[in-house]
Each structure stands twice: as C-alpha cells, then as structure tokens.
Design a protein around this motif. Sequence first.
Motif, PDB file in Angstrom:
ATOM      1  N   LYS A 180       0.818  -1.220   0.000  1.00 53.52           N
ATOM      2  CA  LYS A 180       0.000   0.000   0.000  1.00 53.52           C
ATOM      3  C   LYS A 180       0.852   1.271   0.000  1.00 53.52           C
ATOM      4  O   LYS A 180       0.368   2.346  -0.369  1.00 53.52           O
ATOM      5  CB  LYS A 180      -0.989  -0.011   1.174  1.00 53.52           C
ATOM      6  CG  LYS A 180      -2.105  -1.038   0.955  1.00 53.52           C
ATOM      7  CD  LYS A 180      -3.310  -0.793   1.808  1.00 53.52           C
ATOM      8  CE  LYS A 180      -4.356  -1.909   1.675  1.00 53.52           C
ATOM      9  NZ  LYS A 180      -4.840  -2.097   0.286  1.00 53.52           N
ATOM     10  N   GLU A 219       0.749   2.728  -3.412  1.00 55.40           N
ATOM     11  CA  GLU A 219      -0.425   3.553  -3.732  1.00 55.40           C
ATOM     12  C   GLU A 219      -0.286   4.939  -3.103  1.00 55.40           C
ATOM     13  O   GLU A 219      -0.572   5.960  -3.737  1.00 55.40           O
ATOM     14  CB  GLU A 219      -1.703   2.873  -3.247  1.00 55.40           C
ATOM     15  CG  GLU A 219      -2.969   3.564  -3.752  1.00 55.40           C
ATOM     16  CD  GLU A 219      -4.132   2.589  -3.891  1.00 55.40           C
ATOM     17  OE1 GLU A 219      -4.341   1.777  -2.965  1.00 55.40           O
ATOM     18  OE2 GLU A 219      -4.824   2.648  -4.933  1.00 55.40           O
ATOM     19  N   ILE A 256      -2.645  -2.212  -7.728  1.00 56.92           N
ATOM     20  CA  ILE A 256      -2.374  -0.771  -7.656  1.00 56.92           C
ATOM     21  C   ILE A 256      -1.843  -0.246  -8.993  1.00 56.92           C
ATOM     22  O   ILE A 256      -2.268   0.803  -9.474  1.00 56.92           O
ATOM     23  CB  ILE A 256      -1.392  -0.475  -6.488  1.00 56.92           C
ATOM     24  CG1 ILE A 256      -2.073  -0.773  -5.154  1.00 56.92           C
ATOM     25  CG2 ILE A 256      -0.897   0.964  -6.543  1.00 56.92           C
ATOM     26  CD1 ILE A 256      -1.105  -0.849  -3.965  1.00 56.92           C
TER      27      ILE A 256
END
Length: 465
Positions: free
Chosen positions: A209, A212, A251
């Motif tokens: 993450k 992202e 992503i």
Amino acid sequence: MSSITNHLPTAELQALDAAHHMHPFTTNNELAAKGARIITRAKGIYLTDSDGNEILDAMAGLWCVNLGYGRPEMGKVAARQMDELPFYNTFFMTSHVPAIALAAKLAELAPGDLNHVFFAGSGSEANDTNLRMVRTYWAQKGQPEKSHFISRNNAYHGSTVGAGSLGGMTYMHEQGGLPIPGIHHINQPDWWSEGAESNDRDFGLARAKELEAKILELGADKVAAFIAEPVQGAGGVVVPPATYWPEIQRICKKHDVLLIADEVICGFGRTGNWFGSQTMGITPDIMTIAKGLSSGYAPIGGSIVSDKIAEVINACEFNHGYTYSGHPVCAAVALENLRIMEEESIVEHVRDVAAPALADELTMLNEHPLVGGVNVSGLMASLPLTPHKESRARFAGNKGDVGFICRENCFANNLIMRHVGDRMIISPPLVITPEELKEFGKRAKKALDATYATLKEKDMLKAEA
Ligand SMILES: *Cc1c(COP(=O)(O)O)cnc(C)c1O
C-alpha cells in the motif's frame, strides 16, 4: 582437453592483481593487503583456485552460472559463431540470425504478450533502456509528465547511473551523485528484518500500500512505472509475503502505472518457473533479463516488452542502443543455454528435485542457534543470522561484521556463500543435485559452527540494545 594450468605462482598473481586491477564493490587496498583468491578453473558446481583447492560454489558465480561450469557445448557454439560472424550491428536496418532467433525464443518463453526484445550487454544497461523506453512511451502517448519511477529501498537494479538510481542501495547513492531526478523509493517487503511484531500477511499488504500512497502523493499522471525484483536478490534474498504482489499488481493497474519486473536473477528457472513473475503470479509490462540468460558464459541482457509498449515505441525512432545490443556470439551462447535448459528439463529439475532438497538442508540449518529463519524461493535463499531467534534481534556492533566472519568461515571450508549484512545468501547452479546439496549443507553447518565459536570467543553474541 587441455586446460590452462601453467600460470604464475599465486603470490605473484596477487601482486599483479593488486598493482593493476581495480575490483568492483571492493576496498582495493584491503584486498591488496590480503591477496585475492584466484580462481583458475571450474567444473559443474566446483571451482578450483590457484592453490588447487576445490570450492563448492553456492552462489553460481554471481547468481548467473545456472547450467554449472564447463559445459563444452557452450564453447563450441561460441567458436562456431565467431568463425561465421563474430560481430555485426543491428542499428542501420540490418539484423543477424542469432539475434533474430534469440528474440523469437524469448518471446516464446516469456508469459503473456511479452513478445518483443531490446537487447543490451548487461542487466544494468537493460534497466537504463527501460528508463528511457518507458519515458518515451508515455511521451509518445502525449503524457510526457508521466515520467517518474518508483522503486524500493535496498533494491538492486545495476550499477550504471540510471540503474544505480533505480536501485535502492544508499551506499551506492552516496557516491557519484545518485539518484538522478524523478526516481522515488518506498520500503521493501522485508518482514524478517522490518516486520517487528506484525504478522507477515498484514506486513506485506501494508508495504504494498506504500506504492499507492506514493502514487497519490506524486499524482498518478506523473508516475510512469514501478520497478521491482520478484524476489529481491542482492538486497538479501527477500521473499515477499504472499499478500504483497497481488496488491502491487492491483495498484499498478488501477493507476495506469507500468510494472517492470527485474528478472535478472529470478529469470530462467531460479524460482522453479521460467520467470519469477510466474512464481509470484504477476503480469509485468516489461521484464529485465541478463545473468541466467546465458548462464554467465557471455555478457548479454535485455528488456522483454509487451505488445502494448512495442506498438508505441516501434512507431517512432527510439534513439537508444548499444554497440553490442544482440551481439551475435553472446546471442548464440544464450540460445544454446536455453536449448540445454529445455533439453535437460532444468526448470522442472529445480521445481521438483533441487528446490525440495535445498529446503531440507535449510530446515536442518535453521536448527542452528545462529540462524534466525529461512527465506527461500526455488534455488535462491537466505539465512539471516541473529543472536536471538525468537525476537529476530540484530547483532550489536556493525551490521555485516558477523556475516563477514561467516563468509570467511565458509571460504575456509571450501564453500562460497555470500553475505549481505548479516544474512547468508545461497543461489547455487540450477543443475545442483540432491547429493551435492547434502555436501553444501555439511559445509554450511561447519561454517556456522566455526562462526558461533568465533563470536563466543570474541564476545560478539550480543543483541543490539
Ligand atoms: C545483477 C543485477 C542487475 C545488474 O546486472 P549487471 O549485468 O551486473 O549489469 C540488475 N538487476 C538485478 C536484479 C540484478 O541482480
């Protein structure tokens, strides 16, 4: 077959080496004081040094001699190609048979629509190609600002200005003004070293993450590509948690960011599939290849790119290339390497025979008090050393001191294992047999025992405060 055994005495070779040869990634004065170990020949998985020692090479040279040493077919093909056509360029509307045949073969082996190959002389050069090709791709599509690259801390993508910038090695960035602008680094998915108390699945997801978050910070319209090794090699054989790659792929797709898989180590069977991307279940837009492409018998690398990218790049003049792009001798040697790999089912050997046998040895070594765990994918593995297994503690003192002591003990036991910090790295030739892996395990155990004794004696078995 005769071989060159009639050489100068070791001490004289070492003196000449120290006087005239500048080694990569080395403090040359320290090496000169000690004298380089001089390798004179090799066969299978064993090296011979200038004093006649036989050394088990559990690093496959530098992650590359996948077929093992001394395959006569490779030399024959090189000699034949040198006779027939030692060089011709591929720049000015010309081509030649080895480059054509190798490009077609790679398109066949590579997954999905990765059907086009731009050749280079090395992995570094191939990643420099990727940098320029991807930026050109977005510019041709009318989005020249979509030019930023995201990579990872502790990644290794080579040593040229471009590739060294893509890489995440701070000790490289400190020299020579790297990284160049437009390259950003996020954290690596190294659960063992950086995961602290979290479980590996949550940690893998959290690290993915970060991609992202970085894309949103820079703006998706500014981010050209994310580059990563399917399994980090030179960074210490970091096998990502299972949650990591699917999230990265999601992503990249969502934000229209190209995915470059640097397959220089993982490619050509190392992880038990032809490519690490297949092992990790990802579909990259570009794969960087080198090392195992020719089993290190000749210097060659390249970028395998998707139909989507080739369509755009092929419509313009891409002002990039190397004199030795697709060098005929190197391409012929690479083709022979791939032919042997298929004929001898080497990828299947890794997956079904060698990887399970290595896993057995690693399980045995993991019982050693210094070994903190096992990172493994196919025939690439690392054993992080620790003074305290349960907490995965680091050693007090300089990072890498213990790894270095262990490496020297490996050498003393005629075993080559490299250290990255305090991790021991294993990446043997893919042809290694279960019997040879048993021998590896025996020597590694001896080296670990010797290291434990040294640490005890020097009072170095202490955890970082
Ligand atoms: C070795 C390596 C490179 C660089 O390849 P060279 O042939 O040394 O330039 C790039 N990427 C990865 C993952 C590597 O391991």
